[in-house]
Design a protein around this motif. Structure first.
Motif, PDB file in Angstrom:
ATOM      1  N   LEU A  78      74.884  34.061  40.159  1.00  0.00           N
ATOM      2  CA  LEU A  78      73.571  34.691  40.035  1.00  0.00           C
ATOM      3  C   LEU A  78      73.197  34.901  38.571  1.00  0.00           C
ATOM      4  N   GLU A  79      74.169  35.378  37.777  1.00  0.00           N
ATOM      5  CA  GLU A  79      73.905  35.599  36.354  1.00  0.00           C
ATOM      6  C   GLU A  79      73.583  34.286  35.650  1.00  0.00           C
ATOM      7  N   ALA A  80      74.291  33.218  36.009  1.00  0.00           N
ATOM      8  CA  ALA A  80      74.029  31.918  35.395  1.00  0.00           C
ATOM      9  C   ALA A  80      72.597  31.468  35.649  1.00  0.00           C
ATOM     10  N   ASN A  81      72.093  31.700  36.848  1.00  0.00           N
ATOM     11  CA  ASN A  81      70.704  31.337  37.138  1.00  0.00           C
ATOM     12  C   ASN A  81      69.729  32.096  36.257  1.00  0.00           C
ATOM     13  N   PHE A  82      69.983  33.392  36.072  1.00  0.00           N
ATOM     14  CA  PHE A  82      69.124  34.177  35.178  1.00  0.00           C
ATOM     15  C   PHE A  82      69.182  33.623  33.756  1.00  0.00           C
ATOM     16  N   ALA A  83      70.404  33.422  33.256  1.00  0.00           N
ATOM     17  CA  ALA A  83      70.591  33.015  31.865  1.00  0.00           C
ATOM     18  C   ALA A  83      69.967  31.648  31.583  1.00  0.00           C
ATOM     19  N   TYR A  84      70.179  30.698  32.492  1.00  0.00           N
ATOM     20  CA  TYR A  84      69.646  29.359  32.268  1.00  0.00           C
ATOM     21  C   TYR A  84      68.122  29.338  32.419  1.00  0.00           C
ATOM     22  N   ALA A  85      67.577  30.150  33.290  1.00  0.00           N
ATOM     23  CA  ALA A  85      66.117  30.234  33.411  1.00  0.00           C
ATOM     24  C   ALA A  85      65.499  30.792  32.132  1.00  0.00           C
ATOM     25  N   LEU A  86      66.161  31.777  31.539  1.00  0.00           N
ATOM     26  CA  LEU A  86      65.649  32.381  30.303  1.00  0.00           C
ATOM     27  C   LEU A  86      65.722  31.428  29.119  1.00  0.00           C
ATOM     28  N   GLU A  87      66.565  30.402  29.207  1.00  0.00           N
ATOM     29  CA  GLU A  87      66.669  29.408  28.139  1.00  0.00           C
ATOM     30  C   GLU A  87      65.604  28.321  28.246  1.00  0.00           C
ATOM     31  N   ARG A  88      64.889  28.288  29.363  1.00  0.00           N
ATOM     32  CA  ARG A  88      63.909  27.230  29.608  1.00  0.00           C
ATOM     33  C   ARG A  88      62.522  27.672  29.167  1.00  0.00           C
ATOM     34  N   GLU A  89      61.869  26.875  28.328  1.00  0.00           N
ATOM     35  CA  GLU A  89      60.520  27.222  27.869  1.00  0.00           C
ATOM     36  C   GLU A  89      59.547  27.315  29.029  1.00  0.00           C
ATOM     37  N   ASP A  90      59.732  26.449  30.039  1.00  0.00           N
ATOM     38  CA  ASP A  90      58.790  26.430  31.149  1.00  0.00           C
ATOM     39  C   ASP A  90      59.017  27.572  32.137  1.00  0.00           C
ATOM     40  N   LEU A  91      60.200  28.197  32.094  1.00  0.00           N
ATOM     41  CA  LEU A  91      60.521  29.232  33.066  1.00  0.00           C
ATOM     42  C   LEU A  91      60.753  30.617  32.456  1.00  0.00           C
ATOM     43  N   ALA A  92      61.016  30.673  31.167  1.00  0.00           N
ATOM     44  CA  ALA A  92      61.385  31.944  30.539  1.00  0.00           C
ATOM     45  C   ALA A  92      60.338  33.046  30.755  1.00  0.00           C
ATOM     46  N   PRO A  93      59.040  32.783  30.579  1.00  0.00           N
ATOM     47  CA  PRO A  93      58.065  33.866  30.795  1.00  0.00           C
ATOM     48  C   PRO A  93      58.115  34.419  32.220  1.00  0.00           C
ATOM     49  N   ALA A  94      58.173  33.526  33.208  1.00  0.00           N
ATOM     50  CA  ALA A  94      58.232  33.975  34.598  1.00  0.00           C
ATOM     51  C   ALA A  94      59.539  34.711  34.865  1.00  0.00           C
ATOM     52  N   ALA A  95      60.643  34.222  34.299  1.00  0.00           N
ATOM     53  CA  ALA A  95      61.945  34.869  34.509  1.00  0.00           C
ATOM     54  C   ALA A  95      61.952  36.281  33.932  1.00  0.00           C
ATOM     55  N   ARG A  96      61.378  36.437  32.745  1.00  0.00           N
ATOM     56  CA  ARG A  96      61.324  37.776  32.135  1.00  0.00           C
ATOM     57  C   ARG A  96      60.474  38.728  32.981  1.00  0.00           C
ATOM     58  N   GLU A  97      59.359  38.224  33.483  1.00  0.00           N
ATOM     59  CA  GLU A  97      58.483  39.073  34.292  1.00  0.00           C
ATOM     60  C   GLU A  97      59.190  39.499  35.573  1.00  0.00           C
ATOM     61  N   ILE A  98      59.889  38.557  36.203  1.00  0.00           N
ATOM     62  CA  ILE A  98      60.613  38.877  37.448  1.00  0.00           C
ATOM     63  C   ILE A  98      61.712  39.889  37.184  1.00  0.00           C
ATOM     64  N   LEU A  99      62.484  39.667  36.119  1.00  0.00           N
ATOM     65  CA  LEU A  99      63.579  40.585  35.799  1.00  0.00           C
ATOM     66  C   LEU A  99      63.072  41.976  35.453  1.00  0.00           C
ATOM     67  N   SER A 100      61.958  42.043  34.714  1.00  0.00           N
ATOM     68  CA  SER A 100      61.406  43.359  34.371  1.00  0.00           C
ATOM     69  C   SER A 100      60.899  44.076  35.616  1.00  0.00           C
ATOM     70  N   ARG A 101      60.377  43.329  36.567  1.00  0.00           N
ATOM     71  CA  ARG A 101      59.885  43.920  37.807  1.00  0.00           C
ATOM     72  C   ARG A 101      61.031  44.579  38.592  1.00  0.00           C
ATOM     73  N   TYR A 102      62.161  43.904  38.620  1.00  0.00           N
ATOM     74  CA  TYR A 102      63.290  44.443  39.367  1.00  0.00           C
ATOM     75  C   TYR A 102      64.113  45.458  38.567  1.00  0.00           C
ATOM     76  N   SER A 103      64.014  45.409  37.236  1.00  0.00           N
ATOM     77  CA  SER A 103      64.781  46.360  36.439  1.00  0.00           C
ATOM     78  C   SER A 103      64.317  47.786  36.691  1.00  0.00           C
ATOM     79  N   ALA A 104      63.050  47.938  37.044  1.00  0.00           N
ATOM     80  CA  ALA A 104      62.538  49.286  37.357  1.00  0.00           C
ATOM     81  C   ALA A 104      63.238  49.854  38.574  1.00  0.00           C
ATOM     82  N   LYS A 105      63.554  48.980  39.541  1.00  0.00           N
ATOM     83  CA  LYS A 105      64.247  49.452  40.743  1.00  0.00           C
ATOM     84  C   LYS A 105      65.694  49.830  40.447  1.00  0.00           C
ATOM     85  N   VAL A 106      66.305  49.069  39.481  1.00  0.00           N
ATOM     86  CA  VAL A 106      67.697  49.355  39.112  1.00  0.00           C
ATOM     87  C   VAL A 106      67.802  50.688  38.415  1.00  0.00           C
ATOM     88  N   SER A 107      66.876  50.956  37.499  1.00  0.00           N
ATOM     89  CA  SER A 107      66.915  52.203  36.730  1.00  0.00           C
ATOM     90  C   SER A 107      66.440  53.386  37.571  1.00  0.00           C
TER      91      SER A 107
END
Length: 293
Positions: free
Chosen positions: A264-293
């Motif tokens: 699961l972590e590898a999918n996050f990390a590799y998505a964040l390295e991709r120019e075409d996916l990094a913005p969407a990946a950051r938005e998704i992670l920030s959306r769920y980080s609120a639930k974690v905190s």
């Protein structure tokens, strides 16, 4: 120093039980990290390191791996007819040159050492690399490229290593170190999965190796080790004293894709390295980080 590294062995015969039910009909190595199967990352890393021949050690139910690197004329024709040039180039890049990929079977799951031993006839009497696709390394140059560069200086047997928490030494092969300059560590011994209280160090082997063919002579003994399996670590350890043995602290981030959290972590990390996916990946992670905190 002892010959260029032309061949790489990729053991892919495991059942993938930790990823059931997904792996009931699909090889674990075909599970995608973002949009690329694990096995393809390993093959691309090998090619980038100058490897000319790939040897897969497979088992029953792994035909999808062979198909993945084979020519798919219906797909090619469809992509070409529809003018999908980018997708066509991607599909072509996966295809192997004739004679550059070989497959051999591991009839029983008897350990990593046994899997590597099954490739002995295809490797022959020359130094070779081993890549475990479960260990995905994000970094440039690739992990195997770093090993090949170091091998040209020290020769012998060489493995990629990283420090692990002492309480985790019983999960890995651990080096017994003679000298260590912070990047290259010379070993006088190896211990497979030692208890934390007796581990000689915390320097653990990950799934990248450059080995001399003499390791096959040791594997020929078919001696069982930890877990009642034929351990590659044991065979390598018996060559120490006759051949140099070093561990290289590689540059990059390793993900253990043999377990679900690492995958699961590898999918996050590799998505964040991709120019075409990094913005969407950051938005998704920030959306769920609120639930974690």
């Amino acid at each position: 120093m002892q010959g260029s590294i032309r061949k790489a062995v990729l053991p892919v015969g495991g059942l993938g039980t930790r990823f059931l039910p997904a792996t009931k009909a699909i090889p674990k190595e075909m599970l995608p990290v973002v949009d690329k199967p694990l096995i393809q990352y390993g093959v691309e890393e090998a090619r980038a390191a100058g490897i000319e021949e790939i040897i897969f050690v497979t088992s029953r139910g792994k035909a999808a791996i062979e198909d993945h690197f084979d020519h798919h004329w219906e797909l090619m024709a469809t992509l070409e007819a529809r003018g999908k040039t980018a997708e066509l180039e991607l599909a072509r890049s996966m295809m192997a040159t004739a004679g550059k990929i070989s497959y051999t079977r591991q009839p029983e799951a008897l350990g990593l050492g046994h899997a590597v031993w099954c490739a002995r006839k295809l490797v022959g009497r020359e130094p070779f690399a081993v890549i475990l696709p479960d260990d995905l390394v994000l970094g440039q140059p690739g992990c195997l490229s770093q090993l090949v560069e170091a091998y040209e200086k020290v020769g012998g047997n060489l493995v990629a290593v990283e420090d692990v928490p002492r309480e985790h030494t019983n999960r890995y092969g651990i080096l017994d170190v003679v000298s260590d300059d912070g990047r290259l560590a010379e070993a006088k011994g190896l211990v497979e999965k030692p208890r934390p209280d007796v581990a000689p160090s915390t320097l653990s082997i990950i799934g990248r190796y450059i080995l001399q063919p003499e390791v096959f002579d040791e594997l020929d003994r078919q001696e069982r080790g930890a877990g009642n399996e034929i351990q590659l670590t044991d065979a390598m350890a018996r060559t120490i004293g006759r051949q140099p043995f070093h561990g290289l602290r590689f540059e990059g981030r390793r993900f253990d894709c043999g377990n679900k959290a690492g995958f699961l972590e590898a999918n996050f990390a590799y998505a964040l390295e991709r120019e075409d996916l990094a913005p969407a990946a950051r938005e998704i992670l920030s959306r769920y980080s609120a639930k974690v905190s």
